[in-house]
Design an enzyme around this catalytic site. Structure first.
Site, PDB file in Angstrom:
ATOM      1  CD  GLU B  69      -1.799  -2.313   1.373  1.00 23.84           C
ATOM      2  OE1 GLU B  69      -0.631  -2.626   1.713  1.00 23.84           O
ATOM      3  OE2 GLU B  69      -2.738  -3.261   1.689  1.00 23.84           O
ATOM      4  CG  HIS B 138     -10.504  -7.141   8.283  1.00 24.30           C
ATOM      5  ND1 HIS B 138      -9.784  -7.887   9.121  1.00 24.30           N
ATOM      6  CD2 HIS B 138     -10.063  -7.448   6.767  1.00 24.30           C
ATOM      7  CE1 HIS B 138      -8.722  -8.446   8.293  1.00 24.30           C
ATOM      8  NE2 HIS B 138      -8.832  -8.132   7.091  1.00 24.30           N
TER       9      HIS B 138
END
Ligand code: TPP
Ligand code: TPP
Ligand code: MG
Ligand code: MG
Lengths: 329, 343, 329, 343
Positions: B69, B138
């Site tokens: 990322e 998450h």
């Protein structure tokens, strides 16, 4: 090697050193008698690059203004070698409205869009932007390249790894240059990694990696020539590490009490060494040398004057430039 | 182009389809727009945000990335600096911790540090939210974290029409925009969804202005300021309460940065009562900011103490009973409104 | 190779597969007719490890319960092979009060302090904790080791690089195991890195790196044996990559439409292959095989029953356990 | 041990010395305590937080690290899980973006995710704050960012005595504690400092309880809630205002998580007027949270709108004129108090 290039490399190193010496002088001029980092015309942290001129000069000699360069917290030598506007850069360091960033950025945050130059104070985190510049160059079908500079300490940060992997995967025209000056502030290289050369890390991305072991501007120039040519030819990135020298402290005010190699440092200064080489080769003589120094000095002092004569930003405009002005196109 | 079109439309899309349609239209219009992220290509985005784009535009403009990322968001920044208009997906907002430096020290600051000379016209899309037992890493919303840090706009659509309009506005904005979409409003076939996750979406390109909240239901008794999936829970509650004669005004913020303070103040001025419903963590976030925007203008606008329905400063637990106890459910929203009205 | 060990490796692989099949069954049992990820007794994402049993079995055979293991989002095979409490682990997956994390964690967040086991759903970010466990073991003068598992996709994340560099530098007793199952969700290995083997990345840290190319449990066992021995002897970390197999989808519900290698997958299942090998070697016969399967099934169904019979946590306690209870010692 | 000692003391130390003394005493008491970070060894911490520790305890317990924050913070977490008590320094809070995942998804969540079975007794120290022209990436406070995310305590000492006491409490705490020290209160010889950066510090070990604010000055007319360096600016202003007959009550929060709401409410209840002085970014942070804590109990406690003196949602600029315009200076604090009093 071409004589003109050799003299040009020397001239560039002298310009950089002259600049750093002037900044050193200005930085400390009004922080006496007791050093206060926030005082004076040039406040804040100051990371000077004396000793590392061969890296900047040797690499950037291969670049045009259409090529992109990104540097870390120690950016001046790279910026100068890549042709960043010296007046505007100096004004930025002095925090003036005429500065590259209108005084918002400061010495670790120099952006010159004309030279596609940027730098960042976060270790290794300036590198990924070079990938994006290279990506844009590639997509537009140009042969322009991007060069990312970082210190040897940065090579142990995650962003280094991710950047090399992605650049290799997408065969982006990037050259990664690691300036190994033996130190990351007070931490010696031996306490930050167990690999003697970051050159070997090229293999971890299936790209060429090499180490220039001696801070020689010509060695750098040759290695960078290969890497830049490879990138321009669409063959992807390369990694170069240069064993260079931090002539002064990590930042100004650094007592360097931790540093056990200080005695040997002056003798390793790359500029007198190269001066002798070129003198022996008949390319320099005392007159030419002093002319080069003089020209550099004139240019640098002009930049310093430009900065000092420039307006100080008004506090009332401190909230400007958070967002781009024409939001919608 | 900059306002929501008022043309009548009957075509209905899911939020996911509306997002990718907005992207596709901009990609068609502007060669510089490209999409990048994990699983945005053949998979079409884990939550469907990039469905069909690879087929339409090919792998040079819709790029699957390694799980790096920092590198690929940074790549987006560099490309934006060179004039491209990247749309970069961070698969879950929960993962910001591996790449936040690129986001907040670079994407968000370069324009300012350059004195306005460098622009970073980039959209960072990211999925947020819980409710399906995906656990503490998450299920987070985290918009408070992004909105706290200056230099990036933050938008959070709650429905298909806004999703498309905010996407187009975000792509055309010359500043970086963080675009946070809740999994529960995407209209995914494999996740329980609110019926409003599918809705009418105009076919032509249009923008929803960034920085404008929407009063999605009018009411005289209490103002509920909310966003994202919680808008739907709140609308359900408001509907139910109207049958009890209680008028709930519901504000969908849509943007956090810039924050549409005027719309909030107008409503609170009218109702005198305020509930903030926020799926992010309660403290040091959105709900506090709304409180401050009121209290720094006139605390006495509030006829009763305000109430907050947010995640009570705990990580999101996995087990359904536990997760439902910390999320802003209809039950908790109802209780909060009742509480505020009883004072 | 010792016969008992070979049979033991087989037994472990069967136990793991039996477990994953049972979870598969339970996971989908109450998500019909329309799959809803949040519904049923086992909600949420579910990453099963079928096909990757050789890695877990082969590595963990060298470990005792004093050794530490950390796994990524796909943790069951590793947890089982390292002897994590099966009842408590299953109860956690079912979100019960008797679970490892009292239902707070879920399948990506399994913590068994007795086995020094942990896992994390953030790619590569579970790895650094192994360094700290190894650090504690080293400082206490033990010969205990820590093993960090991660997928091949994780090897391109910054945390991988930093972890290997620091472990190598401090000669920490860590074994890094990369499970290359060809895919990171829908992204093939070829689209995530240009190096064919992460084994070569050992050189970037001056540590041994190797690739086990064939998902053979004995190959894994041998490579891990060398790496664990090296770590126990104080010689520092090693890196092992295993080319393994993702037999099923990335997570349950994954349509796998992107997957071009599906046809060949069943034939690559490592368990029947090893079963034949051991049968040919006279170590297994149909009776013994069915006994092993039966034992596994009994154990697994016991864990499932334990989980299902366990109390569901009360919503009223959802705010507990944010901070440790006795704050001050 | 858990309360500030009241023994008279005349010995004066800088905040930096007080911090490292607290660490040294705990290292002497508990073999499991160790220190790790960039330049914490021979350099003694860039801002002096670990001065003298290498000499006292050697390189096995005071460890310089590579510039690999994710790896070494994660190492700290793993060591803490195994029962050690690491003190890990993140040189500047500004760098959190390279390692936040370890901090908030791991350090802060493991205890919860394990149902309370695993403890992470770790201290994360980090320098914050601006005022010396270090630019947008080296001047941030960011405590709002840390405090928003559950699972870690957050303390922010403003003076030497608290610095030592909070350090000892943090080390002994079985939960992770983020310990944020402002460069401007450290008493560094090379940085302009408030005179209160040197102060009396008891020699023996003692704790300052985490979660207790201090009323550092009493006053009847207006409450100023603040922390860190801004405490000193506010005290200077309060002193000056008292000569004008205005009574300013000054609350030094000291801890953000847990937040001592009771002390704030008691004071606001008394004065009816509130100013929040916060060197972090204004929106979606501490100042909003304080507003909400008041408004959810009784907004009418406020006789006038509250005022916030914070960084107005811009990156910290480099040039002194610009930086001083966005930091909470004495001038801005004075103006805010006057404003609140005039209504
Ligand atoms: C992510 C991050 N960590 C730490 C720092 C603090 N820091 C600034 S310069 C520096 C040393 C950098 O060493 P190196 O990369 O070798 O570059 P050099 O200073 O030697 O040129 C450190 C640790 C930072 N700026 N960013
Ligand atoms: C930092 C981060 N980025 C992205 C994800 C989303 N994600 C979860 S699993 C996965 C693929 C992982 O691939 P690999 O490491 O090869 O493991 P595998 O799933 O194949 O076992 C991704 C991208 C994540 N959890 N964390
Ligand atoms: Mg260096
Ligand atoms: Mg994989």
């Amino acid at each position: 090697m071409d004589s003109d290039i050799r003299v040009e490399l020397y001239r560039m190193m002298v310009l950089i050193r002259t600049y750093e010496e002037a900044i050193l002088r200005e930085y400390h001029a009004d922080k006496q008698p007791v050093f206060d980092i926030g005082a004076g015309l040039v406040p804040g942290e100051m990371h000077l690059s004396a000793g590392q001129e061969p890296v900047a000069a040797g690499v950037c000699a291969h670049l045009g203004s259409g090529d992109a360069v990104t540097a870390p917290h120690r950016p001046h030598h790279v910026a100068i070698a890549h042709g960043v506007n010296l007046d505007a850069m100096t004004a930025e360091i002095f925090g003036r409205e005429t500065g590259l960033g209108r005084g918002r950025g400061g010495h670790m945050h120099l952006f010159d869009p004309a030279a596609h130059f940027s730098c960042s104070g976060i270790i290794a985190e300036g590198m990924p932007a070079a990938l994006g510049q290279a990506f844009a160059f590639q997509r537009r079908g140009t042969d322009r390249v991007a060069v990312a500079f970082a210190g040897e300490g940065a090579a142990n940060q995650g962003a280094f790894h991710e950047s090399l992997n992605l650049a290799a995967l997408w065969k982006l025209p990037v050259v990664f240059v690691i300036e190994d000056n033996d130190w990351g502030i007070s931490v010696p290289r031996s306490a930050s990694t167990s690999v003697p050369s970051n050159g070997v890390r090229g293999a971890a991305y299936d790209i060429p990696g090499e180490r220039v072991p001696d801070n020689s501007v010509e060695g750098v120039h040759q290695a960078a020539g290969r890497a830049v040519a490879r990138a321009r030819a669409g063959q992807g990135p390369s990694l170069i590490e240069v064993h260079t020298l931090r002539l002064w402290g990590h930042f100004e005010g650094d007592p360097q009490a931790y540093r056990d190699d200080l005695d040997g440092v002056p003798g390793r200064d790359p500029i007198p060494t190269y001066e002798s080489t070129l003198t022996e080769a008949g390319l320099l003589d005392p007159e030419r040398i002093s002319k080069i120094h003089e020209d550099a000095s004139v240019r640098v002092e002009q930049a310093i004057s430009f900065a000092k004569d420039s307006p100080i930003p008004s506090g009332e405009q401190a909230r400007d430039h958070v967002f781009a002005q024409e939001a919608h196109r | 182009m900059t306002a929501t079109t008022s043309a009548p439309t009957t075509r209905r899309l899911t939020t996911a389809r509306a997002m990718s349609e907005g992207i596709a239209q901009e990609m068609g219009r502007d060669e510089g727009v490209f999409v990048m992220g994990e699983d945005v290509g053949a998979y079409g985005g884990i939550f469907g945000s990039t469905g069909g784009l690879l087929e339409k535009f090919g792998a040079t403009r819709v790029l699957d990335t390694p799980i790096s990322e920092t590198a690929f968001i940074g790549l987006g920044i560099g490309a934006a600096v060179e004039g491209m208009r990247p749309i970069v997906e961070l698969m879950f907002a929960d993962f910001f911790g591996v790449c936040m430096d690129q986001i907040y020290n670079h994407m968000a600051k370069i324009h300012f540090e350059s004195g306005g000379k460098v622009r970073v016209p980039m959209v960072l899309t990211t999925a947020v939210g819980g409710g399906y037992s995906d656990g503490a890493q998450h299920s987070q919303c985290l918009w408070g974290t992004f909105a706290h840090l200056p230099g990036m706009k933050v938008v959070v659509p709650s429905n298909p029409a806004d999703a498309k309009g905010l996407m187009i506005s975000a792509i055309r904005d010359d500043s970086p925009v963080v675009y946070m979409f809740h999994k529960g409003v995407m209209g995914l076939p494999w996740m329980a969804k609110n019926p409003r996750a599918t809705g009418p979406v105009p076919e032509e390109p249009y923008g929803v202005p960034i920085g404008e909240a929407a009063v999605v239901r009018e009411g005289a008794d209490v103002t509920v300021v909310t966003l994202s999936l919680s808008v739907h829970h709140t609308l359900d509650v408001a509907e139910e309460m109207s049958s009890r004669g209680v008028g709930v005004e519901v504000i969908d913020l849509r943007s956090l940065v810039p924050l549409d303070t005027a719309t909030v103040l107008n409503s609170v001025h009218k109702t005198g009562r305020l509930v903030i419903v926020d799926e992010d963590y309660q403290s040091f976030g959105l709900s506090g900011e709304i409180a401050a925007r009121v209290a720094e203008v006139d605390p006495r606008m509030l006829r009763a103490p305000l109430a907050r329905v947010a995640v009570p400063d705990v990580p999101i637990p996995y087990a359904r009973t536990l997760e439902q106890a910390v999320l802003p459910t209809r039950e908790r929203i109802t209780a909060a409104i009742d509480g505020v009205l009883s004072q």
